[in-house]
Design a protein around this motif. Structure first.
Motif, PDB file in Angstrom:
ATOM      1  N   ASP A 403       0.874  -1.130  -0.251  1.00  0.00           N
ATOM      2  CA  ASP A 403      -0.018   0.041  -0.081  1.00  0.00           C
ATOM      3  C   ASP A 403       0.893   1.370  -0.052  1.00  0.00           C
ATOM      4  OD1 ASP A 403      -2.284  -1.524  -0.188  1.00  0.00           O
ATOM      5  OD2 ASP A 403      -2.555  -1.256   2.184  1.00  0.00           O
ATOM      6  N   ASN A 407       0.688   3.724  -3.289  1.00  0.00           N
ATOM      7  CA  ASN A 407       0.259   5.114  -2.938  1.00  0.00           C
ATOM      8  C   ASN A 407       0.954   6.149  -2.586  1.00  0.00           C
ATOM      9  OD1 ASN A 407      -2.256   3.547  -3.504  1.00  0.00           O
ATOM     10  ND2 ASN A 407      -2.463   2.874  -1.378  1.00  0.00           N
ATOM     11  N   LYS A 410       4.739   5.738  -5.119  1.00  0.00           N
ATOM     12  CA  LYS A 410       4.468   5.485  -6.765  1.00  0.00           C
ATOM     13  C   LYS A 410       5.688   4.631  -7.387  1.00  0.00           C
ATOM     14  CE  LYS A 410       1.189   8.486  -6.019  1.00  0.00           C
ATOM     15  NZ  LYS A 410      -0.240   8.215  -6.053  1.00  0.00           N
TER      16      LYS A 410
END
Length: 713
Positions: A403, A407, A410
């Protein structure tokens, strides 16, 4: 390892009342053959009981379906002797001849719980050990001549057993001479070297004096179970606790890593976030000389075995422990400081999954690649069973890391680094695979009755659907091979590295206390109590019987191929710094063979076959021009050559010349690489800079991922 396969079989085992266990409490004890000149260690009733139960478990539930007979007895004897004295430095040929009387009787003895023969062998070993240590202590004081043209044979494995004390004395004399020469070449004075080596051998003697019957029993059971197969293992109570803590990546205590130095327990590291860290009263280097529970009396622990000291310091979270501390830098004669701590649950973060991000440029294009290092497939089963919503597990940790990489960082691609990951929980291997495939079978498992169970990822969706690679080496085993094999079979990612270990068998952890009828355990407790040992119930520490990890099934990939023996072959192969003919399942004489079954019903995500051939071509082209690759191959060749060496020179001039030559060669290699990276050269004796800790294999894996992304475009 709490594997879900074989659970029905395990239930059947636990429901069985082992009536033969009664014999452990009532059978007439066999007279122990004593070894003169040593404090003999003898087995106890608990160990007799455990030994018998292990025979029953192996014969009835081990995947090999093997009977413990004379042939097994012979193999166990050879392995036990080799485990005790692998370099043939202690036993004499006369000892080995004496042990021959046990060659075909261990099977019968183990079946009735008679451990006298292997304990006798250990006591002979202990006597010889003390003799050679005492001889060494005397030799340390002898004036040495390092101008003689002598050699010391340090690898005696293929040599015959020494026929006399005089012959073995000569070997020990040369060993001491080599150790003193080694210290001298390092640049310290003769007096200091004698002092250093004397302390070293005094510690060895002290540690030998602390050996107990649990230590001996563990060695015996290791020789026995590993003769059956490499992964059926018995753990005595303290080792069982350590194994389960390792699986959980957590323990309950004060949050400090401990070691013994000169008979004193020393704090080597304070774990961030634990009670010791929060108290701000303890530091690395502090020594613990006494322990008390809450308001209890202090026990002086100087000279104790480390596991006994740790057992006093650890304990359930919420309980209090008091420590007598001699702060770092102060004399042991100083007045100790008393510190009280409340134990907590400690999470070993540094041994959990971790991430980093690296940027790589390929053909003018920059890529950010996330690297997730997974050291093991761990899970805190106890916390999960108790309903802890934040219990520790590989999959939960990796999901959070993905995650963040996706997020926040990137990243364009992810590489899962499973190098030297020895495996762990099957459930975690399945769940982790589920983060990268939508749904479907992950692994097949065949039990000893040839029943095949297909274990699937049933959770829809994926955590990462971008470019993916898996990095493995020869020490990637078990659950790592299940994960890598599934990713390869589904065409979900590129496998890079070397052939994996080949450990494709399934173990179920069995608490030995659960196998024994409670009434038998109570009788055993009463028998122990008669000998003056306080026992309240079968749940007390001194009535724990340990656990066995029993091989009960075999892994198969979804394509039908077993991971046993052969492991997983990488798509992009790198040179191996680990010798493949020395380490791996196919080097184990008792390992199960490779085979295959019907493939399961799975749908590949993609066909990476055509891409793989192009990736291999690009990789080989890079390697043909890579200085790192050439030097890595040179290092591997040097290592293989050194593997064949069995002796070393005891001539100071020759030894120093050999060391200088190796050091000069390494310095040239280091500076060649530093220059190629635009770094200044280093001189002899300089501390190796951080920039030299370059992971060539990791770097090349990132370049392969960059190739993959460009080819996909």
């Amino acid at each position: 390892m709490d594997f879900k396969i074989a659970k029905e079989m395990l239930k059947r085992i636990l429901l069985v009342t082992f009536t033969a266990a009664v014999l452990a409490c009532h059978a007439a004890p066999q007279p122990q053959q004593m070894v003169p000149g040593v404090s003999n260690i003898v087995p106890d009733e608990k160990q007799a009981l455990v030994c018998k139960e292990i025979v029953g478990l192996i014969e009835n539930y081990n995947y090999k379906k093997i009977q413990i007979n004379d042939s097994i007895s012979s193999l166990v004897l050879d392995k036990y002797i080799k485990d005790l004295d692998p370099s043939k430095s202690y036993f004499l040929a006369s000892d080995i001849k004496d042990f021959e009387k046990f060659r075909y009787t261990l099977d019968d003895d183990f079946r009735i719980g008679n451990l006298n023969a292997p304990f006798y062998i250990f006591n002979v070993y202990l006597k010889r050990y003390n003799e050679w240590v005492n001889y060494s202590l005397a030799q340390i004081k002898v004036k040495q001549n390092f101008d003689q043209d002598e050699t010391f044979v340090y690898d005696r494995e293929k040599m015959p057993w020494s026929s006399s004390t005089a012959a073995l004395n000569d070997s020990w004399k040369k060993k001491i001479k080599f150790e003193l020469l080694n210290l001298k070449v390092a640049g310290t004075s003769e007096a200091k070297n004698v002092e250093t080596l004397t302390k070293r051998y005094q510690v060895l003697k002290s540690q030998a004096a602390k050996a107990n019957n649990q230590d001996v029993f563990q060695i015996i059971m290791d020789a026995f179970t590993e003769t059956i197969d490499p992964h059926t293992n018995y753990f005595n109570p303290s080792n069982a606790q350590a194994f389960n803590e390792e699986m959980a990546r957590s323990f309950e205590g004060i949050g400090a890593k401990l070691q013994v130095e000169n008979e004193v327990l020393k704090i080597s590291e304070i774990i961030p976030g634990g009670p010791a860290f929060k108290s701000k009263k303890l530091n690395a280097g502090d020594r613990i000389v006494g322990v008390a529970q809450a308001t209890g009396d202090f026990e002086d622990i100087i000279g104790w075995r480390i596991e006994n000291s740790i057992a006093k310091i650890k304990g359930p979270k919420g309980t209090k422990v008091r420590l007598k501390i001699i702060p770092a830098g102060k004399e042991l004669s100083s007045k100790p400081v008393i510190i009280e701590l409340t134990r907590e649950k400690i999470i070993m973060e540094e041994q959990s999954a971790q991430k980093k991000v690296k940027t790589i440029t390929s053909n003018g294009q920059q890529y950010k690649i996330g690297i997730i290092t997974v050291p093991a497939f761990y899970a805190d089963f106890k916390a999960a069973k108790a309903g802890d919503p934040n219990y520790k597990s590989t999959t939960r940790d990796v999901r959070l890391l993905i995650d963040t990489l996706k997020n926040k960082d990137k990243v364009d691609a992810i590489v899962m680094d499973l190098r030297s990951n020895g495996g762990g929980s099957l459930v975690e291997a399945i769940d982790l695979t589920g983060l990268f495939i939508d749904k479907g079978p992950v692994v097949q498992v065949k039990d000893l009755k040839n029943n095949i169970e297909v274990d699937e990822d049933t959770n829809p969706g994926v955590a990462w659907n971008g470019p993916f690679g898996v990095l493995v080496n020869r020490l990637s085993a078990s659950a790592s091979e299940i994960f890598a094999g599934a990713i390869q079979d589904y065409g979900r990612g590129i496998i890079m590295g070397t052939q994996t270990y080949g450990k494709g068998t399934v173990q179920s952890s069995i608490d030995m206390n659960q196998l024994v009828n409670p009434s038998i355990l109570q009788r055993l407790a009463a028998l122990v109590n008669k000998k003056g040992v306080a026992v309240k119930s079968g749940k007390e520490d001194n009535m724990q019987l340990g656990q066995i990890n029993l091989t009960m099934a075999k892994f198969y990939r979804v394509n039908g191929s077993s991971t046993q023996h052969k492991g997983v072959m990488p798509d992009i192969e790198f040179p191996s710094a680990i010798l493949l003919d020395k380490i791996g399942e196919d080097t184990e004489p008792s390992a199960l063979p490779w085979d295959e079954i019907q493939k399961s019903n799975y749908v590949p995500v993609a066909d990476l076959g055509p891409l793989k051939q192009q990736l291999i071509g690009l990789h080989k082209e890079r390697m043909s021009k890579s200085l790192d690759y050439k030097i890595l191959q040179d290092d591997i060749a040097d290592f293989k050559n050194r593997e064949n060496e069995v002796s070393v020179s005891l001539n100071e001039t020759k030894l120093k010349a050999e060391r200088d030559s190796i050091e000069a060669k390494n310095l040239v290699r280091t500076n060649t690489l530093r220059t190629s990276r635009g770094l200044p050269p280093v001189k002899k004796g300089d501390k190796i800079a951080k920039e030299d800790n370059f992971d060539f294999v990791e770097d090349e894996s990132l370049k392969v991922m960059a190739d993959l992304m460009q080819l996909k475009k």
